[in-house]
Design a protein around this motif. Structure first.
Motif, PDB file in Angstrom:
ATOM      1  N   ASP A   1     -12.967   6.400   2.459  1.00 14.46           N
ATOM      2  CA  ASP A   1     -13.487   7.650   2.780  1.00 14.46           C
ATOM      3  C   ASP A   1     -12.195   8.545   3.123  1.00 14.46           C
ATOM      4  O   ASP A   1     -12.327   9.548   3.111  1.00 14.46           O
ATOM      5  N   LEU A   2     -11.145   7.836   3.669  1.00 12.36           N
ATOM      6  CA  LEU A   2      -9.902   8.473   4.246  1.00 12.36           C
ATOM      7  C   LEU A   2      -8.667   7.575   3.913  1.00 12.36           C
ATOM      8  O   LEU A   2      -8.578   6.488   4.132  1.00 12.36           O
ATOM      9  N   LEU A   3      -7.682   8.700   3.369  1.00  9.51           N
ATOM     10  CA  LEU A   3      -6.390   7.772   3.241  1.00  9.51           C
ATOM     11  C   LEU A   3      -5.452   8.436   4.445  1.00  9.51           C
ATOM     12  O   LEU A   3      -5.115   9.663   4.646  1.00  9.51           O
ATOM     13  N   LEU A   4      -5.002   7.620   5.235  1.00 12.28           N
ATOM     14  CA  LEU A   4      -4.139   7.976   6.293  1.00 12.28           C
ATOM     15  C   LEU A   4      -2.789   7.429   6.169  1.00 12.28           C
ATOM     16  O   LEU A   4      -2.622   6.150   6.104  1.00 12.28           O
ATOM     17  N   THR A   5      -1.799   8.171   5.738  1.00  8.43           N
ATOM     18  CA  THR A   5      -0.487   7.729   5.266  1.00  8.43           C
ATOM     19  C   THR A   5       0.575   8.608   6.235  1.00  8.43           C
ATOM     20  O   THR A   5       0.687   9.540   6.416  1.00  8.43           O
ATOM     21  N   ASP A   6       1.771   7.778   6.354  1.00  9.76           N
ATOM     22  CA  ASP A   6       2.974   8.189   6.801  1.00  9.76           C
ATOM     23  C   ASP A   6       3.383   8.894   5.501  1.00  9.76           C
ATOM     24  O   ASP A   6       3.224   8.501   4.259  1.00  9.76           O
ATOM     25  N   VAL A   7       4.783   9.492   5.824  1.00  9.23           N
ATOM     26  CA  VAL A   7       5.352  10.266   4.738  1.00  9.23           C
ATOM     27  C   VAL A   7       6.506   9.478   4.448  1.00  9.23           C
ATOM     28  O   VAL A   7       6.590   9.096   3.215  1.00  9.23           O
ATOM     29  N   ARG A   8       7.493   9.134   5.325  1.00  4.42           N
ATOM     30  CA  ARG A   8       8.729   8.506   4.981  1.00  4.42           C
ATOM     31  C   ARG A   8       8.546   6.908   4.960  1.00  4.42           C
ATOM     32  O   ARG A   8       8.327   6.232   6.060  1.00  4.42           O
ATOM     33  N   MET A   9       8.492   6.449   3.749  1.00  3.60           N
ATOM     34  CA  MET A   9       8.305   5.006   3.513  1.00  3.60           C
ATOM     35  C   MET A   9       9.152   4.492   2.425  1.00  3.60           C
ATOM     36  O   MET A   9       9.291   5.286   1.705  1.00  3.60           O
ATOM     37  N   PRO A  10       9.471   3.220   2.128  1.00  2.00           N
ATOM     38  CA  PRO A  10      10.289   2.944   1.241  1.00  2.00           C
ATOM     39  C   PRO A  10       9.300   2.676  -0.030  1.00  2.00           C
ATOM     40  O   PRO A  10       8.275   2.807   0.059  1.00  2.00           O
ATOM     41  N   LEU A  11       9.882   2.463  -1.230  1.00  2.00           N
ATOM     42  CA  LEU A  11       9.233   2.317  -2.482  1.00  2.00           C
ATOM     43  C   LEU A  11       8.551   3.668  -3.050  1.00  2.00           C
ATOM     44  O   LEU A  11       8.924   4.345  -3.986  1.00  2.00           O
ATOM     45  N   LEU A  12       7.659   3.981  -2.400  1.00  2.00           N
ATOM     46  CA  LEU A  12       6.864   5.183  -2.719  1.00  2.00           C
ATOM     47  C   LEU A  12       6.362   5.960  -1.425  1.00  2.00           C
ATOM     48  O   LEU A  12       5.667   5.410  -0.569  1.00  2.00           O
ATOM     49  N   ASP A  13       6.911   7.148  -1.073  1.00  2.00           N
ATOM     50  CA  ASP A  13       6.631   7.884   0.036  1.00  2.00           C
ATOM     51  C   ASP A  13       5.112   8.229   0.270  1.00  2.00           C
ATOM     52  O   ASP A  13       4.284   8.247  -0.772  1.00  2.00           O
ATOM     53  N   GLY A  14       4.670   8.713   1.382  1.00  3.08           N
ATOM     54  CA  GLY A  14       3.401   9.041   1.524  1.00  3.08           C
ATOM     55  C   GLY A  14       2.830  10.389   0.778  1.00  3.08           C
ATOM     56  O   GLY A  14       1.875  10.489   0.116  1.00  3.08           O
ATOM     57  N   ILE A  15       3.906  11.274   0.506  1.00  2.00           N
ATOM     58  CA  ILE A  15       3.461  12.440  -0.409  1.00  2.00           C
ATOM     59  C   ILE A  15       3.348  12.076  -1.904  1.00  2.00           C
ATOM     60  O   ILE A  15       2.558  12.525  -2.467  1.00  2.00           O
ATOM     61  N   ALA A  16       4.262  11.440  -2.336  1.00  5.06           N
ATOM     62  CA  ALA A  16       4.002  10.673  -3.709  1.00  5.06           C
ATOM     63  C   ALA A  16       2.759   9.836  -3.695  1.00  5.06           C
ATOM     64  O   ALA A  16       1.968   9.865  -4.855  1.00  5.06           O
ATOM     65  N   LEU A  17       2.177   9.190  -2.870  1.00  2.24           N
ATOM     66  CA  LEU A  17       1.114   8.514  -2.842  1.00  2.24           C
ATOM     67  C   LEU A  17      -0.047   9.146  -3.084  1.00  2.24           C
ATOM     68  O   LEU A  17      -0.990   8.988  -3.563  1.00  2.24           O
TER      69      LEU A  17
END
Length: 119
Positions: free
Chosen positions: A49-65
């Motif tokens: 129902d919801l994706l809760l994601t941080d932005v700055r992360m290794p491999l694939l950041d939250g915006i790209a996700l």
């Protein structure tokens, strides 16, 4: 209640936020980075129902996700967490963006936003 995918590269943050959201009756799955989050979403065919994601992360950041999610599961609502105000502009192109939580935020702030989004 809602089924939530929580994606954050800091294990202590993931654990704390997961417990807090579960207090409200939500079912929370977690992932340690955007690539792992995308794997979970793919395995579950976006059944959250919801994706809760941080932005700055290794491999694939939250915006790209979030962009990958928007392309594949356009009805999946996204809530972004970030300590970097410059990320607002990158996130504005997301049609399914429910909001941006600026760090630091309290657990109460998060629970209130999630309640607003998932009803």
């Amino acid at each position: 209640m809602a089924r939530i995918l929580l994606v954050d590269d800091e294990a202590s943050v993931r654990s704390f936020l997961k417990r807090g959201l579960e207090l409200d009756g939500h079912q929370v799955e977690t992932a340690g980075d955007g690539a792992e989050g995308l794997e979970v979403l793919t395995a579950e065919d976006g059944a959250f129902d919801l994706l809760l994601t941080d932005v700055r992360m290794p491999l694939l950041d939250g915006i790209a996700l979030s962009h990958a999610v928007q392309a594949r599961w356009p009805d999946l609502v996204i809530l972004i967490m970030t300590g970097f105000s410059d990320q607002h502009e990158r996130a504005q192109s997301l049609n399914n963006l429910a909001g941006i939580l600026l760090k630091p935020f309290s657990l109460g702030d998060l629970r209130q936003q999630v309640a607003r989004i998932v009803g």
